[in-house]
Design a protein around this motif. Structure first.
Motif, mmCIF file in Angstrom:
data_model
loop_
_atom_site.group_PDB
_atom_site.id
_atom_site.type_symbol
_atom_site.label_atom_id
_atom_site.label_comp_id
_atom_site.label_asym_id
_atom_site.label_seq_id
_atom_site.Cartn_x
_atom_site.Cartn_y
_atom_site.Cartn_z
ATOM 1 N N VAL A 80 0.869 -1.180 0.000
ATOM 2 C CA VAL A 80 0.000 0.000 0.000
ATOM 3 C C VAL A 80 0.902 1.224 0.000
ATOM 4 O O VAL A 80 1.716 1.403 0.907
ATOM 5 N N PHE A 81 0.762 2.066 -1.010
ATOM 6 C CA PHE A 81 1.652 3.203 -1.200
ATOM 7 C C PHE A 81 1.080 4.483 -0.586
ATOM 8 O O PHE A 81 -0.106 4.573 -0.259
ATOM 9 N N GLN A 82 1.951 5.484 -0.515
ATOM 10 C CA GLN A 82 1.547 6.815 -0.062
ATOM 11 C C GLN A 82 0.503 7.400 -1.012
ATOM 12 O O GLN A 82 -0.485 7.971 -0.586
ATOM 13 N N SER A 83 0.744 7.243 -2.317
ATOM 14 C CA SER A 83 -0.261 7.649 -3.302
ATOM 15 C C SER A 83 -1.199 6.467 -3.506
ATOM 16 O O SER A 83 -0.759 5.317 -3.559
ATOM 17 N N TYR A 84 -2.475 6.719 -3.602
ATOM 18 C CA TYR A 84 -3.453 5.638 -3.603
ATOM 19 C C TYR A 84 -3.390 4.800 -4.873
ATOM 20 O O TYR A 84 -3.701 3.609 -4.850
ATOM 21 N N ALA A 85 -2.981 5.412 -6.005
ATOM 22 C CA ALA A 85 -2.792 4.707 -7.283
ATOM 23 C C ALA A 85 -4.033 3.910 -7.685
ATOM 24 O O ALA A 85 -3.946 2.745 -8.059
ATOM 25 N N ASN A 89 -11.124 5.292 -13.805
ATOM 26 C CA ASN A 89 -12.274 4.888 -14.630
ATOM 27 C C ASN A 89 -12.991 3.665 -14.084
ATOM 28 O O ASN A 89 -13.990 3.216 -14.630
ATOM 29 N N MET A 90 -12.470 3.095 -12.968
ATOM 30 C CA MET A 90 -13.078 1.900 -12.377
ATOM 31 C C MET A 90 -13.814 2.257 -11.091
ATOM 32 O O MET A 90 -13.451 3.197 -10.396
ATOM 33 N N THR A 91 -14.822 1.465 -10.781
ATOM 34 C CA THR A 91 -15.512 1.621 -9.500
ATOM 35 C C THR A 91 -14.613 1.091 -8.377
ATOM 36 O O THR A 91 -13.578 0.453 -8.632
ATOM 37 N N MET A 123 -16.978 -0.411 4.021
ATOM 38 C CA MET A 123 -17.164 0.456 2.853
ATOM 39 C C MET A 123 -18.023 -0.218 1.784
ATOM 40 O O MET A 123 -17.890 0.062 0.596
ATOM 41 N N GLY A 124 -18.945 -1.086 2.226
ATOM 42 C CA GLY A 124 -19.843 -1.735 1.276
ATOM 43 C C GLY A 124 -20.686 -0.737 0.500
ATOM 44 O O GLY A 124 -21.010 -0.965 -0.672
ATOM 45 N N HIS A 125 -21.037 0.387 1.125
ATOM 46 C CA HIS A 125 -21.865 1.409 0.466
ATOM 47 C C HIS A 125 -21.099 2.212 -0.582
ATOM 48 O O HIS A 125 -21.692 3.013 -1.310
ATOM 49 N N LEU A 126 -19.782 1.986 -0.677
ATOM 50 C CA LEU A 126 -18.957 2.753 -1.623
ATOM 51 C C LEU A 126 -18.606 1.962 -2.882
ATOM 52 O O LEU A 126 -17.979 2.500 -3.796
ATOM 53 N N LEU A 127 -18.995 0.700 -2.962
ATOM 54 C CA LEU A 127 -18.477 -0.192 -4.000
ATOM 55 C C LEU A 127 -18.784 0.270 -5.423
ATOM 56 O O LEU A 127 -18.021 -0.025 -6.351
ATOM 57 N N SER A 132 -13.035 9.475 -7.835
ATOM 58 C CA SER A 132 -13.249 10.926 -7.778
ATOM 59 C C SER A 132 -14.392 11.305 -6.846
ATOM 60 O O SER A 132 -14.517 12.465 -6.435
ATOM 61 N N GLN A 133 -15.227 10.339 -6.509
ATOM 62 C CA GLN A 133 -16.366 10.596 -5.634
ATOM 63 C C GLN A 133 -16.058 10.276 -4.164
ATOM 64 O O GLN A 133 -16.962 10.322 -3.338
ATOM 65 N N LEU A 134 -14.795 9.960 -3.869
ATOM 66 C CA LEU A 134 -14.403 9.539 -2.523
ATOM 67 C C LEU A 134 -13.541 10.589 -1.838
ATOM 68 O O LEU A 134 -12.834 11.360 -2.492
ATOM 69 N N SER A 135 -13.595 10.600 -0.515
ATOM 70 C CA SER A 135 -12.685 11.438 0.273
ATOM 71 C C SER A 135 -11.314 10.775 0.337
ATOM 72 O O SER A 135 -11.150 9.608 -0.061
ATOM 73 N N GLY A 136 -10.334 11.509 0.876
ATOM 74 C CA GLY A 136 -8.983 10.958 0.995
ATOM 75 C C GLY A 136 -8.941 9.693 1.842
ATOM 76 O O GLY A 136 -8.278 8.710 1.495
#
Length: 371
Positions: A80-85, A89-91, A123-127, A132-136
């Protein structure tokens, strides 16, 4: 036998040696935190474990198997990196499942694995959302989920919380701790934040300039630093390092701290007395953490050597549950950590209590521990 073995590891870039013979052992299910200032080599060491950097000398063994020559994909590790990577274009579900899909895991198994990890990370509600629709913090959970879904032998975390705000870092730290307790997987975690190190680790390795300074449990590293660098680096506020002189008075060894326009402050070194007998008449550095200097009623009643002394108060800093009080000893500002309701005021004298059970002593020339 240790589960993860790092044996005399050396890394060179040209003529520059950035890692200098690092040896560490981590038991299965352990949580090793690599900590140190920027440029100390901790991320390079993590990359060598992962197989992203070649090894100049030494060995890395996972579960008894040498992995030096193995491709990263063959090491059964997840990083797991510092940048989320994340793939924009994917959910979330597709991001988590991507690695499994590339390995040819059947769809039904992928769906079940994603659901299990999503439930674990709440995070089942986020799948069905895109990154781009997520917080940090949510993006960091997805990055963790992508690693967790693979169920590897070793997790590697490279400063995963450094992009988050202070409150979110605390929340995610708790989440990572909870995950480790639940899964029991071996983790190697890189950070420059010593609070993260103390909170998460079962073992801490402190690095400086590519050299391993100390390796031990959080309590060992915090309470018994082997040198001045570790003493100063670990802890917030950091350990007070105060110039002192070791003397013999009335047949006993004492620690003398100079004070402006008044007599020296004399402290009983307690259990360190015998070792300090070898440096009588010499100057040392007294190391004592702020919480070991407090108001009398806030002192540890189980301590064997408590010394009370009136000192001049320079600054008082209320901090909610604590009050930080600054005095001047040995030509240095010294921070005490008192109770929130301690009766102290700047510019006045106040009683301080020194817990000398917690004191350590260093040679100012070698910077190594002497007692």
């Amino acid at each position: 036998m240790a589960f993860l073995e790092i044996d005399r590891l050396v890394k060179r870039f040209g003529a520059t040696e950035v890692l200098k013979g690092i040896t560490l052992e981590v038991e299965e299910g352990g949580f090793l935190v690599l900590v140190g200032p920027s440029g100390c080599g901790k991320s390079t060491l993590l990359s060598m474990i992962a197989g992203l950097d070649t090894i100049s000398e030494g060995e890395v063994r996972i579960n008894g198997r040498r992995v030096n020559e193995l491709h990263p994909s063959q090491r059964d590790i997840a990083m797991v990196f510092q940048s989320y990577a994340l793939y924009p274009n994917m959910t979330v579900a597709e991001n988590i499942a991507f690695g499994l899909e590339m390995r040819g895991v059947p769809k039904a198994e992928r769906v079940a694995a994603v659901a299990k990890v999503a439930d674990m990370l709440q995070m089942g509600h986020l799948l069905n959302r895109k990154p781009s629709q997520l917080s940090g913090g949510q993006r960091q959970r997805v990055a963790m989920g992508r690693a967790l879904v693979r169920d590897p032998q070793v997790f590697l975390f490279d400063e995963p919380l450094s992009n988050l705000d202070a409150k979110l870092r605390v929340d995610m730290r708790t989440e990572i701790k909870r995950l480790h307790q639940r899964m029991g997987t071996t983790i190697v975690y890189v950070t420059h934040d010593q609070i993260e190190a103390m909170t998460l680790a079962t073992q801490i390795a402190v690095l400086k300039d590519g050299v391993l300074q100390q390796f031990g449990s959080p309590a060992e590293v915090y309470n018994n630093p082997v040198n001045m660098f570790v003493a100063d680096f670990m802890g917030s506020p950091s350990m007070n390092l105060v110039p002192a002189n070791i003397r013999a008075e009335n047949g006993r060894t004492v620690v003398a701290l100079s004070r402006a326009n008044e007599e020296d402050l004399i402290l009983d070194p307690g259990a360190a007395s015998e070792k300090l007998g070898t440096v009588l008449g010499q100057d040392v550095l007294l190391g004592i953490r702020p919480e070991a200097i407090t108001d009398h009623d806030g002192a540890d009643r189980n301590a064997k050597t408590l010394v009370d002394a009136d000192c001049h108060v320079e600054v008082v800093e209320p901090a909610g549950s604590d009050t930080f009080v600054v005095t001047h000893l040995g030509g240095k500002h010294v921070i005490a950590r008192m109770r929130s309701d301690a009766s102290v005021r700047g510019g006045q004298r106040a009683p301080f209590t020194f817990n000398m059970d917690k004191a350590v002593f260093f040679d100012p020339k070698t910077e190594l521990r002497v007692a």
